[in-house]
Structure formats: C-alpha cells, structure tokens
Motif scaffolding. Sequence first.
Motif, short mmCIF file in Angstrom:
data_model
loop_
_atom_site.label_atom_id
_atom_site.label_comp_id
_atom_site.label_asym_id
_atom_site.label_seq_id
_atom_site.Cartn_x
_atom_site.Cartn_y
_atom_site.Cartn_z
N MET A 1 0.83 -1.20 0.00
CA MET A 1 0.00 0.00 0.00
C MET A 1 0.87 1.26 0.00
O MET A 1 0.60 2.21 -0.74
CB MET A 1 -0.91 0.02 1.23
CG MET A 1 -2.11 -0.87 1.15
SD MET A 1 -3.25 -0.51 2.51
CE MET A 1 -3.75 1.17 2.11
N GLY A 2 1.89 1.26 0.84
CA GLY A 2 2.77 2.42 0.89
C GLY A 2 3.42 2.71 -0.45
O GLY A 2 3.54 3.87 -0.87
N ALA A 3 3.83 1.63 -1.15
CA ALA A 3 4.45 1.81 -2.46
C ALA A 3 3.46 2.36 -3.47
O ALA A 3 3.82 3.17 -4.34
CB ALA A 3 5.03 0.47 -2.94
N MET A 4 2.20 1.94 -3.38
CA MET A 4 1.18 2.49 -4.29
C MET A 4 0.92 3.95 -3.98
O MET A 4 0.77 4.78 -4.89
CB MET A 4 -0.11 1.68 -4.16
CG MET A 4 -0.03 0.27 -4.69
SD MET A 4 -1.64 -0.56 -4.56
CE MET A 4 -1.14 -2.26 -4.81
N LEU A 5 0.88 4.28 -2.70
CA LEU A 5 0.57 5.65 -2.31
C LEU A 5 1.70 6.62 -2.65
O LEU A 5 1.45 7.77 -3.00
CB LEU A 5 0.26 5.71 -0.82
CG LEU A 5 -1.04 5.00 -0.38
CD1 LEU A 5 -1.15 4.94 1.13
CD2 LEU A 5 -2.26 5.68 -0.98
N ASP A 6 2.97 6.15 -2.56
CA ASP A 6 4.07 7.07 -2.87
C ASP A 6 4.50 7.00 -4.34
O ASP A 6 5.41 7.71 -4.75
CB ASP A 6 5.26 6.83 -1.94
CG ASP A 6 5.99 5.51 -2.17
OD1 ASP A 6 5.87 4.91 -3.27
OD2 ASP A 6 6.70 5.06 -1.24
N VAL B 1 -9.65 2.96 9.09
CA VAL B 1 -8.49 2.23 9.60
C VAL B 1 -7.22 2.81 8.98
O VAL B 1 -7.03 2.70 7.77
CB VAL B 1 -8.59 0.73 9.29
CG1 VAL B 1 -7.43 -0.03 9.94
CG2 VAL B 1 -9.93 0.17 9.74
N PRO B 2 -6.34 3.43 9.75
CA PRO B 2 -5.14 4.03 9.17
C PRO B 2 -4.15 2.96 8.68
O PRO B 2 -3.90 1.99 9.39
CB PRO B 2 -4.54 4.83 10.32
CG PRO B 2 -5.59 4.91 11.37
CD PRO B 2 -6.43 3.69 11.20
N HIS B 3 -3.62 3.15 7.49
CA HIS B 3 -2.65 2.17 6.99
C HIS B 3 -1.32 2.29 7.72
O HIS B 3 -0.50 1.36 7.66
CB HIS B 3 -2.44 2.34 5.48
CG HIS B 3 -1.61 3.54 5.10
ND1 HIS B 3 -2.13 4.81 5.06
CD2 HIS B 3 -0.30 3.66 4.77
CE1 HIS B 3 -1.19 5.66 4.71
NE2 HIS B 3 -0.07 5.00 4.54
N ASP B 4 -1.10 3.39 8.42
CA ASP B 4 0.16 3.58 9.14
C ASP B 4 0.01 3.31 10.64
O ASP B 4 0.87 3.68 11.44
CB ASP B 4 0.71 4.98 8.92
CG ASP B 4 -0.28 6.09 9.24
OD1 ASP B 4 -1.43 5.77 9.63
OD2 ASP B 4 0.09 7.27 9.11
#
Length: 748
Positions: free
Chosen positions: A439-444, A723-726
């Motif tokens: 998810m982080g890679a998609m968001l950044d 729900v926060p992904h972080d």
Amino acid sequence: MAKDDFIGATSKAAGGWGALKSCGKQLLGSGAPLAGMKAMLQANQPDGFDCPGCAWGDPEHGSSFEFCENGVKAVAWEATKRRATPEFFAAHAVSALRGWSDHDLEQQGRLTHPMRHDPATDTYVPVTWDEAFAGIGAALRAIPPDTAEFYTSGRASNEAAFLYQTFVRLYGTNNFPDCSNMCHEASGVALTDAIGIGKGTVRLEDFELADAIFVIGQNPGTNHPRMLADLRRAAARGARIVVFNPLKEKGLQRFADPQNKLEMMRGGSEPTSTDYFQPRLGGDMAAVRGMAKVVLAEGTLDRAFIEAECHGFDDWRAVVEATGWPEIEDQSGLSRAEIERAARIYMNAERVICTWAMGVTQHRHSVATIREIANFMFLRGNIGRPGAGLCPVRGHSNVQGDRTVGINEKAPEAFIAAMEAELGVTLPRRPGHNVLAAMGAMLDGSAKAFVGLGGNFARATPDSALLAEAMPRLDLTVHVATKLNHSHLLPGRSGWLLPCLGRTEIDRNAAGIRQIVTVEDSMSMVHGSGGINLPASEHLKSEIAIVAGIAEATVGTGVLDWAALAEDHDEIRAMIARVLPSFDDYNTRVRQPRGFWLRNPASEREWRTPTGRANFGADPLPHRTEWQEAQAGQGAFVLQTFRSHDQYNTTIYGMDDRYRGVYGERRVVFMHPEDLRAMGRAAGDRVDVLGTGGRVAEGFRLVPYDIPRGCVAGYYPELNVLVPHDAFGDRSHTPVSKSIPVRFRPAS
C-alpha cells in the motif's frame, strides 16, 4: 438496565430454523438450487471438493454430513446462474459501476470472458486468453520486478499458490502482500517465537478430549459455524467453555443443530459456552495476565514441564508479579473476581485448549497478547499432549496452506535454498512487501503494477479511500476472479480482468482427466478438492492455468514448462514434495480419505526455537490501550470492525445480520445503550463516524447492543476507510482493525 435496551432478541440461538431458512434462501436465490444442493452433498467428502466457507477442520472419521450455513452461502454464491457477460460490461462504464454497492456488483453473477479495460470508452471489453497473457507479460517485462506487487487471497489452492510464488521469484521479486498479513500474522510471529512454528498445535480430535476450552476474540457463529457443533458437544459432555468476547454473540451462547431432527421439531438448543466474559477492546492481554497471576499465586503449576521444556519462566514471572490488579482490571474491563473465576476453571481442568481469532490479532499489542496466551498455557503443560494446545482459527479456507507452500515476503532461507536446488537458478533474497508495504508503495508512486490472485484488495485493506485513488495510477492491474468487485473498478493504465474456475467446478485437462487441488485447514490437515459442477463459462481457466499463462508470457520456458504443469497438477505436487519434506509422497497421501496431517513438532514437544525450548515472553502490558486513550479524550470511543452474518470477508451475500437483529442494511454502529444516552442520542439516529487524520464514514445508524461502554463496533469493508494504513501491530504489521479511535457527529 432493561433487557429491551439490547437489540437482537429475534433469535435465541445460532443455527436452527433460521439457518435452514437462510440456506434455502441462498440456494433459491442463486437460480441453481439443484446444482447448489448437489455440490453441498459433496462438500468435505473424500470424492468431492473442500468447502470454501472457512478453514475449520473436518472430522477424520469422515462419516459426518459436514456443512453449514456459511458453506451453503459460499457454494450458492459460486453456483449462481447469473452471468456478468461482455454485454453487461459494454452497457456500464467502470466509473459508473464504482457507485454500486459491493452486494449489487456481486449479484451480477459469474465473470465469463477475459477482459481488458478500454480507457477510451471506460468499459471492459472481451479479449482472447492469448491477448491477455501477451499484454500482461509485456507490461511486467517493461518494469523493474520490485515495482510489482503480487497479492494472494486465501482462496487459492496449494498448487496455484506454489506455482504463483515460483513464477514471482523467477521474475525477480519477493513482493507477496497476502491476506494473512491482515488477519493472523500476529499468530505466526508470536507462535514462532514461543514454540518454534507459526501454527496451532491441536487437531480436531483434541476438542473431544479437552476438559476446558478458552475461546478468545472470535465469533464462530458467523465466521466458522462448524466450530459451534464441536463446542456444543464439548459442553454436553461436561467440558467448560470459557468465552472472552466484548460483544454478546448468539453463537457463543447457544446453538440449535439444523441436522438434529428431534431438536428442530422441539425448537430446542444447547449451550456452546458455560462462562462468558466481556473484556474491553484491547483488554485480552490484561485478562490473560490476570489469570496467570492467579495461577502463579495458587502455585498449581506443572513444574516438571516448565523445568524440562521451557525457557524464560523466571523473567516472565517477575513481570507478572510486578503487574498490579488495578492496571489489570482497568485494561481488561473485568473485575478481579471474574478473572479469578476463569483462572480456577483453568486450574481445575486437566486438559485445556485455547483458541482465538482476529479479535486478538488486530491490535498494536497482538503479538504480545498471543505470547501471553502461550505463557498461560505453558504454566500447566497444556501443549504437546492430547486434548490440550494452542489453536489460532484462520478464516479463509487455505490462508494457512498458502503460507506453507511459499507465499511469504520473508521466506526462510531453507525454503529459498530448496527452491534454488529444484529450479537450478539463483532467486532473490531481499525481503519483499507485505500488504501495508505494498500500500505504501502504491501511495508514494513507487509501485507500478498489481496482480491479484483472487480477493478484493481495494476493499479489504485499511485506508480504502486512499487506495482507491492510488490504484488507477499504476501502469498495470490484473485481477483473477470469479465475480466482479470494487477492486476491478480501479484499473491501471493497462487493466485486465481474468475469470477463473471456482472451487466447486470441474477442471479437466486436454486429455479429459479431472484435476484436483489441495488446501490446508487450521488443524494442518491437507485435503484434496475436485469440483463437481460444470464451469460457468466455456472461457474459464483454472487459477493454475492462468498463473502458468502469465508466467510463460513473462519469464519464458527456459526454467519450467508452465503449460505442462498446468496440464497435470500431480507434477506441481511432486515439485512441492521435493521442496518441502513434510509433503513427501504428496500425490498418494492426498488421495487417501480425509487427506493427511502435516506434522507439527511443537505438538510433540519438539521446540525448533533458538533456545531449543518453549519460550516464555516477558512483555509488559501496554502503557495504555486504545480504550484507555479514548477515555482520556472527551466523547471518544474505540471501534472494532467485523463481519455481518450475511458476509464472508469482503463478499456480501445479503443485507441481514439476524443474530444481531439487523435487517436490510449494513451502515450501522453497535453501541452500549448508556453510551447512546450519554451522547444524547437514541436508537436509530444517524451519525457520521470520525476517525483520525480527517477520516470520515458517513451516515451510520446507531444500534444499542450488549458491548462494554466506550467500545463500539461495525462492519467492514464499509468502515475500512477509518483504519489508518500507518497504524499496525508491533512486529506483525497487521492493521489495527479492532482498536480504532473514533468520535461521532450528527449525520451530514
């Protein structure tokens, strides 16, 4: 407080006529009732298919007519006569379909053709399989392997999952975001530390021998109903069934067996628990520590087991003795007297099983909680003997098997070395992405491609609103699926939708030979599964054939003959047996009635840990749980998300939740009646639910329910936007879906 303050008086027990009516409704609603009933008669039978409804074990004696309401729903959902054809997609733009509900999308029926998203018309258009494989292979070859994310749903068979991880590692990455990252990752981490293997140690037969069964943070009536029959039988023979669950759930109180004709005629039911405790959200660790504190004080220990088999007891005991009762009572929400009562049940039982699910695993301190459960069980040697042990209960039918055969972003060195010996090549060793890292890679923007082997990634993940914005920015999206869902409506620049056979459908190779696949349940039993229904479309391929087609188009045939493996699943199983010694003679053993058991060393008191022993974990209680944090803030609550009864993961079968008294809608929040009054609200009022960081879920109805004050609950995927992904579990990186700080405002 008046009894009528609590909703849900419509059914006094789980199962019964309500379950039969629901089964009939699902079968008739599918448009294929005869096919559905035929399939159910073959579910979990030696010559049939493994039920996709859950991962609960099947009885080895094989004489039981073992299926349940969940199984009927899953089979009817798959066996429907409805079809999502190219004509349907031509008539509906993808952007328009995004406004449909999850339920309405799935009600369009089975996908029939491989499809490609056409950006010019914003519709999916049919293509040939050769076009699909060529287009996907070209897109994957055009990007660095570590920028691609390869998701796996627990629906995938052992064979499909093994072939998938083989392809992805040959492609050059270990990016394996997996559904297990969102559920039982904490169980795997904690149990590996404690006993040397990330699986439970019990078999189904142990439930017939246990004197006490502790059920923590799970709701079998909705998630794995076949477990209710085992709890009911245990209670009937005198075992104590001790439940720790924030909500009072019908299935954890009584169960009316729909297969018991006399009971159905009389309208009776039998208990599934003898003692019921309602801890606050996040309070399970404190409750277990309190019980351990009582056992230590009473001195009723299995000292021989602790001295011969365990490491770290003295350090842990010091931590327990330093933990005060006021802290235990405040975090757990239980009184000292309640905790002492539960502890005495444990001390008076010769053989104890402890079982848990996502109510335990989706908190920041979940790994520490499961370590504490293991500590508690070590005290009286309740592991490695009949009728006793640790039992994490997975949800999806093969989520455990997928991990066993290699779906792991941090696979053990021994597994990678064995794969290299089998393939004759060097494979990547750098750790890959789990779900939150993907998810982080998609968001950044560093991720370029997403390939999903089943599931509904965009709706299952936390921060689903953010992910819905990120996925269309990818260069490539590929979804292998049986029905339409919201993830498919977020195509990348190149978007593909590939329809596959379901678990219940016949898979024949070119020679006409019926193929079987295998799965592993929560008790480490490996079963064969062969479909019996005709495929929903002549254009469908098996998951194995689709993986093989993508692999051949991407990495070529220099290392493996992918088409040959797709033609003969025995060849895949032979590969698995060469890589994983526990699968020796795989093709013979899986064709035996009921399959075979994967040996669990810890169940025989063989501890494959660095110390060579079972390890006590000396974690302190959390400084403050989310509930305690919420109480420090005016008007704050802590939310847990869970399933409704007409739901399986993100699949929505219907709009009812009859065990909780909710009908015709899903946008509800369950709350204690006194909390309703304190807010100046009444049952039925509509509110917006406010999370952290500006997250909002709009238009939810307040429902009074028997739940601890300060705690609230509601359904996913609708509440996943909060729900926060972080925010994730320590060491597990599992979303904290059972401990979300929230507030409320009048509906906008």
